[in-house]
Write an enzyme that holds these catalytic residues in place. Structure first.
Site, PDB file in Angstrom:
ATOM      1  N   ARG A 110       0.690  -1.450   0.230  1.00  0.00           N
ATOM      2  CA  ARG A 110      -0.187  -0.198   0.222  1.00  0.00           C
ATOM      3  C   ARG A 110       0.929   1.481  -0.245  1.00  0.00           C
ATOM      4  NH1 ARG A 110      -5.299  -1.816   4.079  1.00  0.00           N
ATOM      5  NH2 ARG A 110      -5.981  -3.008   2.472  1.00  0.00           N
ATOM      6  N   GLU A 174       8.364  16.963 -25.628  1.00  0.00           N
ATOM      7  CA  GLU A 174       8.033  17.864 -24.690  1.00  0.00           C
ATOM      8  C   GLU A 174       8.819  19.459 -24.380  1.00  0.00           C
ATOM      9  OE1 GLU A 174       5.307  17.069 -22.378  1.00  0.00           O
ATOM     10  OE2 GLU A 174       5.107  15.303 -22.785  1.00  0.00           O
ATOM     11  N   ASN A 225      -0.287  19.604 -19.570  1.00  0.00           N
ATOM     12  CA  ASN A 225      -1.614  19.038 -20.769  1.00  0.00           C
ATOM     13  C   ASN A 225      -1.709  19.426 -21.992  1.00  0.00           C
ATOM     14  OD1 ASN A 225      -1.793  16.282 -19.332  1.00  0.00           O
ATOM     15  ND2 ASN A 225      -3.384  17.937 -18.123  1.00  0.00           N
TER      16      ASN A 225
END
Length: 348
Positions: A110, A174, A225
């Protein structure tokens, strides 16, 4: 949580790893990077120096690593070794490796702490920063994952000396995106004195600033984005890399919104940097325009930036070159795409 971004060489990198406050290290590395740099990374001496358990797993290169089968296999192999929550995961490779490694770190017990050693230009300026992790689905990229921030991002530009030309181009896709988001990055990129290490750090720090403001991507982090909605669709439709797809995603966005100023600036920067992105990928399917638009829209509707059954949120650039978010309905996007692909030039 804050992540620390530092520029290092191999010697300093070894020291940084030795100083991690952990009982054991899970080292997940691109198999190609391991073959090239295992001597410089020198894990054997590292084990002797820190006297901690080191679990080494070599992962397939690129997007092949980001699938359920690799995720399941690596998780099971690590658990079989016997670990506890004071193990630290280190990802070493390109963006795909940091994506799946971070997801593994977020899942095991976890949540284990983790750090990144990016080895490609793309991963240094983008994928390794910000805690987005995940694997791909047959329905799209990065649809299964988690936000899990790395503690450290260690940037070593020496890795770029063996970077294939196609991967360098991938990263510059990018970098060009950042130049539309931040004028200082654009100015540095076009400077005759620019050094790639400085550009990498500027891009990394720009992204890190947005991440610190908006870790869960509810506001300004979404600016990163730009070009990605169409870009992710192109990655699924054509044999192009992520950075190239983002570049073409930006250009298509500029085309359909008729921003000639942004198109001109994009072309100027590509020319100044002597980059060669070739021709738009959509030219392959111009004789099937209706199916081309349908395919694009199918991916757009499955994109993570969809905000309702009828709308998606896109990033665009104001007249003053500041980024902003705009919600558009799918029908408007379809009409704009239909109109664009009816034109004779369609971006040639």
């Amino acid at each position: 949580m804050k992540q620390w971004i530092e520029v290092v060489n191999f010697e300093l990198l070894s020291t940084k790893i030795q100083n991690l406050k952990t009982d054991g290290i899970i080292f997940l590395i691109d198999e190609f990077v391991w073959d090239l740099y295992k001597d410089q990374l020198n894990l054997k001496s590292l084990v002797g120096a820190i006297k901690k358990k080191v679990i080494l797993k070599r992962l397939p290169r690129g997007e092949k690593a980001k699938c359920f089968s690799v995720y399941e296999r690596v998780c099971e192999e690590i658990l079989e070794e016997g670990i506890h929550r004071n193990f630290h995961v280190i990802a070493c490779g390109g963006g795909a490796i940091s994506d799946i490694s971070g997801f593994i770190a977020s899942s095991l017990l976890r949540g284990l702490s983790w750090s990144v050693i990016p080895t490609t230009l793309l991963s240094m300026v983008d994928a390794s920063i910000g805690g987005k992790t995940g694997i791909n689905s047959k329905f799209g990229k990065n649809l299964i994952g988690a936000f899990h921030m790395p503690e450290h991002v260690w940037l070593n530009p020496l890795f770029l000396e063996t970077l294939p030309k196609v991967e360098s181009l991938n990263g510059y896709g990018e970098v060009l995106k950042y130049s539309f988001l931040d004028k200082k990055i654009k100015e540095s990129l076009l400077s005759s004195k620019f050094k790639i290490g400085e550009i990498i750090l500027k891009c990394a720090n720009y992204k890190n600033k947005l991440v610190e403001e908006d870790f869960r991507e509810k506001g300004p982090r979404k600016y990163l984005n730009l070009g990605h909605t169409f870009g992710h669709a192109f990655e699924k439709m054509y044999p192009v890399s992520h950075g190239e797809a983002v570049y073409w995603g930006m250009k298509l966005l500029f085309y359909i919104f008729e921003r000639k100023d942004l198109l001109k600036e994009c072309d100027n920067m590509v020319k100044e940097l002597s980059l060669s992105f070739g021709k738009p990928p959509w030219l392959v399917h111009l004789d099937e325009k209706s199916s081309l638009v349908n395919n694009l829209m199918n991916f757009v509707k499955r994109d993570k930036k969809v905000i309702s059954e009828k709308e998606i949120e896109l990033v665009f650039i104001n007249e003053d070159w500041s980024p902003y978010l705009i919600a558009l309905d799918f029908e408007t996007i379809r009409i704009k795409l239909d109109n664009f692909f009816k034109e004779s030039h369609v971006g040639e």
